[in-house]
Design a protein around this motif. Structure first.
Motif, short mmCIF file in Angstrom:
data_model
loop_
_atom_site.label_atom_id
_atom_site.label_comp_id
_atom_site.label_asym_id
_atom_site.label_seq_id
_atom_site.Cartn_x
_atom_site.Cartn_y
_atom_site.Cartn_z
N ALA A 256 0.83 -1.21 0.00
CA ALA A 256 0.00 0.00 0.00
C ALA A 256 0.86 1.26 0.00
CB ALA A 256 -0.93 -0.01 1.21
N ILE A 257 1.91 1.25 0.80
CA ILE A 257 2.77 2.42 0.86
C ILE A 257 3.55 2.60 -0.44
CG2 ILE A 257 4.74 3.48 2.05
CD1 ILE A 257 1.99 3.64 3.50
N GLY A 258 3.97 1.49 -1.05
CA GLY A 258 4.61 1.60 -2.35
C GLY A 258 3.71 2.27 -3.37
N GLN A 259 2.44 1.89 -3.37
CA GLN A 259 1.49 2.50 -4.30
C GLN A 259 1.22 3.97 -3.93
OE1 GLN A 259 -1.78 1.30 -7.30
NE2 GLN A 259 0.43 1.15 -7.11
N ALA A 260 1.16 4.25 -2.63
CA ALA A 260 0.97 5.63 -2.19
C ALA A 260 2.13 6.52 -2.62
CB ALA A 260 0.81 5.67 -0.67
N GLU A 261 3.35 5.98 -2.52
CA GLU A 261 4.51 6.76 -2.94
C GLU A 261 4.49 7.05 -4.44
OE1 GLU A 261 7.61 5.42 0.60
OE2 GLU A 261 7.73 4.42 -1.35
N ARG A 262 3.96 6.11 -5.22
CA ARG A 262 3.79 6.38 -6.66
C ARG A 262 2.75 7.49 -6.87
NH1 ARG A 262 3.48 3.59 -11.62
NH2 ARG A 262 3.14 5.19 -13.23
N ALA A 263 1.66 7.46 -6.10
CA ALA A 263 0.63 8.50 -6.23
C ALA A 263 1.20 9.86 -5.85
CB ALA A 263 -0.57 8.16 -5.34
N VAL A 268 3.32 15.29 -7.35
CA VAL A 268 4.38 16.30 -7.38
C VAL A 268 4.72 16.67 -8.82
CG1 VAL A 268 6.80 16.75 -6.83
CG2 VAL A 268 5.33 15.62 -5.15
N ALA A 269 4.81 15.67 -9.68
CA ALA A 269 5.13 15.93 -11.09
C ALA A 269 4.05 16.80 -11.74
CB ALA A 269 5.29 14.62 -11.84
N PHE A 270 2.79 16.49 -11.45
CA PHE A 270 1.69 17.25 -12.04
C PHE A 270 1.68 18.68 -11.50
CE2 PHE A 270 -2.69 18.73 -12.42
CZ PHE A 270 -3.00 18.37 -13.72
N ALA A 271 1.84 18.82 -10.18
CA ALA A 271 1.79 20.14 -9.56
C ALA A 271 2.92 21.04 -10.02
CB ALA A 271 1.83 20.00 -8.03
N ASN A 284 0.55 27.20 -5.44
CA ASN A 284 -0.58 27.48 -4.56
C ASN A 284 -0.40 26.77 -3.23
OD1 ASN A 284 -2.01 29.01 -6.55
ND2 ASN A 284 -2.64 27.07 -7.51
N GLN A 285 -0.56 27.48 -2.14
CA GLN A 285 -0.29 26.91 -0.83
C GLN A 285 -1.20 25.74 -0.50
OE1 GLN A 285 -0.47 30.29 1.84
NE2 GLN A 285 1.72 30.68 1.63
N LEU A 286 -2.46 25.75 -0.93
CA LEU A 286 -3.35 24.64 -0.62
C LEU A 286 -2.96 23.37 -1.39
CD1 LEU A 286 -6.82 26.39 -0.32
CD2 LEU A 286 -5.36 25.52 1.50
N VAL A 287 -2.38 23.53 -2.56
CA VAL A 287 -1.84 22.37 -3.26
C VAL A 287 -0.62 21.85 -2.52
CG1 VAL A 287 -0.76 21.57 -5.39
CG2 VAL A 287 -2.75 23.08 -5.51
N GLN A 288 0.23 22.74 -2.06
CA GLN A 288 1.40 22.33 -1.27
C GLN A 288 0.97 21.60 0.00
OE1 GLN A 288 3.74 25.87 -0.59
NE2 GLN A 288 3.95 26.30 -2.78
N ALA A 289 -0.13 22.04 0.60
CA ALA A 289 -0.63 21.38 1.81
C ALA A 289 -1.05 19.94 1.51
CB ALA A 289 -1.81 22.16 2.39
N ALA A 337 -4.13 8.50 -2.30
CA ALA A 337 -4.69 8.37 -3.65
C ALA A 337 -5.80 9.38 -3.89
CB ALA A 337 -5.20 6.95 -3.86
N ASP A 338 -6.64 9.59 -2.87
CA ASP A 338 -7.71 10.56 -2.99
C ASP A 338 -7.15 11.97 -3.20
OD1 ASP A 338 -10.74 11.03 -2.62
OD2 ASP A 338 -9.86 12.46 -1.22
N LEU A 339 -6.12 12.30 -2.43
CA LEU A 339 -5.48 13.60 -2.58
C LEU A 339 -4.81 13.74 -3.94
CD1 LEU A 339 -3.93 13.99 0.98
CD2 LEU A 339 -5.69 15.47 -0.03
N ALA A 340 -4.29 12.63 -4.46
CA ALA A 340 -3.66 12.67 -5.79
C ALA A 340 -4.67 13.05 -6.86
CB ALA A 340 -3.02 11.31 -6.11
#
Length: 391
Positions: A256-263, A268-271, A284-289, A337-340
């Motif tokens: 699960a954590i491996g998949q989370a790290e991919r997300a 980060v790449a998209f942002a 944007n600070q809320l994206v950084q949050a 994943a939801d945040l991604a």
């Protein structure tokens, strides 16, 4: 059951980990869409995985595997989680819940017959526990095994059985009698898939994890000899299930954590590259949050599962730790994943975008090998037991 079976030292293991990392990222990641669209793992990827020993990395070396221990297993699971979860599912039961039943509880004859072909990938082993009325709690099993002379006759239905359509061997849990003061009455049997009376239903159509096959399996008067009873003891089943599921929970937590790290990496790449109003949205600070929350959950999960694996290996904790790790890591991965998807905005809801697939794939991790609710019960009950022991 012992997990102290490692034969690979730290330096050699690091080489294995690096090879797996390269394979995952260079061979599997570029074909994720192909895997999802075809709902299958390409044959060349399967062959390469078998050649690398991935079908038996957690099987003892004396039985043809690599003999990695649970702490090393966790490090590989973090790598497997970087790509489509169906890739890991292809060989997961051989190393995990099915293979470990034999490793921990099989007779020498059973190990000699099955473990080497399991480790090589010649045999795909499938863990047949879940039923329509028995999932996270195996005490509700209704599949029956009745003695008939020197044989056992197995009758019952299993559902959501991973790799059932490809399986060569089913590790089947069945009730031989009602639970009583002598034990649970649950035995575990080794049933070749080509046995008369075994039938596998059509592949399930799932929300996610395309490429990983599950199906219903029906055992209609399947006859096996007493040598098919794992350990030769008809009361081994429940104990074996609980033992291998606990070990499996540590593995799933790491996956699960491996998949989370991919997300997180995708976020980060998209942002950093997607622009709104003439500037990257990552400014944007809320994206950084959101990125900060993702990173924190990934770091916490990685630390927790690493500690849980070490405690499991030493024997210090093989109950509370695995459940706590699976609970936190799978729930955290779901949040990441939801945040991604949120970071990606509308793009994150589109098929063909990596985080959309991750969002669907990762949801299953909170269900199998014990739901999050079951993990809470295990942790809570163990805490109260520990207080009782202390007093």
């Amino acid at each position: 059951m012992t997990s102290k079976q490692a034969t690979v030292g730290a330096e050699d293991f690091e080489l294995i980990r690096q090879q797996v990392r390269a394979f995952v990222r260079h061979d599997v990641v570029p074909r994720e869409e192909e895997i999802a669209d075809s709902d299958a793992i390409p044959d060349d990827i399967r062959r390469k995985a078998a050649d690398m020993g991935l079908f038996g990395y957690a099987i003892p070396a004396e039985h043809g595997g690599l003999g990695l221990d649970i702490t090393q297993d966790v490090q590989l699971a973090l790598e497997f989680g970087y790509t489509s979860l169906s890739f890991r599912s292809m060989f997961g039961t051989n190393n995990g819940i099915a293979g470990q039943v034999l490793v921990g509880f099989g007779t020498e004859e059973q190990k000699s017959r099955w473990l080497e072909p399991i480790a090589s990938g010649q045999v795909v082993a499938s863990f047949a526990l879940t039923e329509p009325e028995a999932g996270s709690d195996p005490s509700g099993l209704t599949t029956k095994a009745e003695r008939d002379g020197d044989d056992w006759v197995i009758t019952g239905n299993k559902r959501f059985i991973t790799n059932a359509p490809e399986a060569d061997l089913f590790v089947v849990f069945a009730r031989t009698r009602p639970a009583d003061e002598n034990g649970t009455g649950i035995a575990v049997f080794l049933v070749p898939a080509d046995s008369a009376g075994v039938s596998v239903g059509p592949r399930d159509k799932k929300m996610g994890q395309q490429g990983a096959s599950t199906a219903e399996v029906v055992f209609d008067g399947v006859r096996v000899g007493h040598d098919a009873v794992v350990s030769g003891d008809v009361d081994t089943g429940f104990r074996a299930a609980m033992s291998v599921l606990a070990r499996g929970r540590v593995h799933i937590a790491a996956l699960a954590i491996g998949q989370a790290e991919r997300a997180l990496e995708e976020s980060v790449a998209f942002a950093s590259t997607n622009r709104q109003g003439g500037r990257p949205i990552g400014e944007n600070q809320l994206v950084q949050a959101m990125l900060a929350e993702q990173k924190t959950l990934c770091m916490a999960g990685r630390a927790l599962v690493t500690e849980a694996a070490a405690a499991y290996l030493s024997g210090a904790d093989r109950r509370l730790g695995p459940s706590a790790a699976k609970l936190f890591c799978t729930e955290s991965a779901g949040r990441v994943a939801d945040l991604a998807v949120q970071v990606h905005g509308g793009s994150g809801y589109m098929r063909g975008v990596t985080v959309e697939r991750i969002y669907r794939d990762i949801r299953l991790l909170r269900l199998y090998e014990g739901t999050s609710e079951i993990q809470k019960l295990i942790v809570g009950r163990q805490l109260l037991r520990d207080v009782g022991k202390g007093s």
